[in-house]
Design an enzyme around this catalytic site. Structure first.
Site: not given
Length: 297
Positions: A236, A239, A262, A141, A271, A165
């Site tokens: 992004h 990514r 994730h 990110r 994806y 995150k």
């Protein structure tokens, strides 16, 4: 004429939500008031269902309808909390499902063009090359990339320690190209930018830490130089491209989930749809029997 119940609801909402959300909910409730021709607190479940159905028929997107439903539900919960009503006509409303958009990606050739656009030998050129190699080569990110500090990179082992995150740490391998780009930047580029002795790897022209906005502008500039559409290119996107190209190259979902950081495998599974779509496009473009035949008259 302003509705007292709506004003009370929005005043309390402003203490917990962003101004943009408050403005959006205000528009939604004003729209409902106008459609009803009377205060929204007087609406029945049937009224609300008819109002949302009218929105669908007029072509409103699922996202807009979902937000309108959320605004109505919160408004009637507020009325109950304020003892303004004992009924909740919004409780039975079904929220429309939002369609999940497939992430856009660069093709491998486009990614290479973007990387090759950072081909200068100056300190900022070396920085830009290292940044784009890292975003595409490790799928970081942008906040993770610009937040990297010197101790988070092990060039000998070819790994970076990223903080995602919730400050969750993960170890991400980096390829040879990204490793060499980082090595060149750290040895020949960064020393010329490091005027403030900052711990961050990526620095701006003034010697301060590179910001997310700065990284965004770097990619826009490289995109223009590479002959790509600058408005389409953002951190992004690299990514997304990393994830899609990994799957197309044979990576398994669990490994990709760990690389991307994730928490939910369902996010990573998105994806696979991009990869499947690419494979179908390649098939229909390449296989003779897949091409649509012309009908002779």
């Amino acid at each position: 004429m302003a509705d007292r119940d709506v004003e009370s609801f929005l005043a309390l909402l402003a203490a917990r939500r962003s101004p943009r959300t408050v403005e959006a909910y205000q528009r939604d409730l004003n729209s409902l008031t106008e459609w009803l021709g009377r205060p929204p607190a007087t609406a029945s479940t049937e009224d609300l269902e008819r109002y949302l159905a009218a929105g669908r028929e007029s072509g409103l997107s699922p996202a807009t309808l979902a937000r309108r439903t959320a605004a109505i539900r919160m408004f009637f919960r507020h009325l109950q909390l304020m003892d303004a009503t004992t009924e909740d006509p919004a409780a039975a409303l079904d929220a429309p499902r939002r369609t999940r958009r497939l992430p856009r990606t660069l093709s491998p050739a486009e990614a290479e063009r973007l990387i090759e656009a950072a081909n200068g030998a100056g300190p900022r050129d070396l920085r830009d090359r290292a940044l784009v190699e890292l975003l595409y080569g490790a799928g970081l990110r942008v906040s993770e990339a610009v937040g990297l500090e010197r101790g988070a990179v092990d060039l000998d082992s070819r790994v970076v320690r990223a903080f995602g995150k919730g400050s969750k740490e993960r170890i991400v391998p980096i390829g040879r190209e990204a490793t060499e780009a980082l090595r060149r930047y750290l040895s020949r580029g960064r020393p010329h930018l490091d005027r403030r002795h900052r711990p961050e790897i990526f620095l701006n022209a003034q010697g301060g830490p590179l910001t997310r906005a700065g990284a965004f502008l770097i990619l826009r500039r490289l995109a223009a130089k590479a002959g790509l559409e600058p408005e389409r290119i953002h951190p992004h996107l690299l990514r997304h491209s990393f994830a899609t190209h990994m799957l197309e190259g044979g990576a398994d979902l669990r490994s990709l989930q760990e690389l991307l950081g994730h928490a939910d495998l369902g996010t990573t599974e998105l994806y696979t749809h991009v990869s499947d779509r690419r494979r179908k496009e390649a098939y229909f473009a390449a296989h003779p029997h897949a091409r649509r035949r012309k009908v002779s008259g």
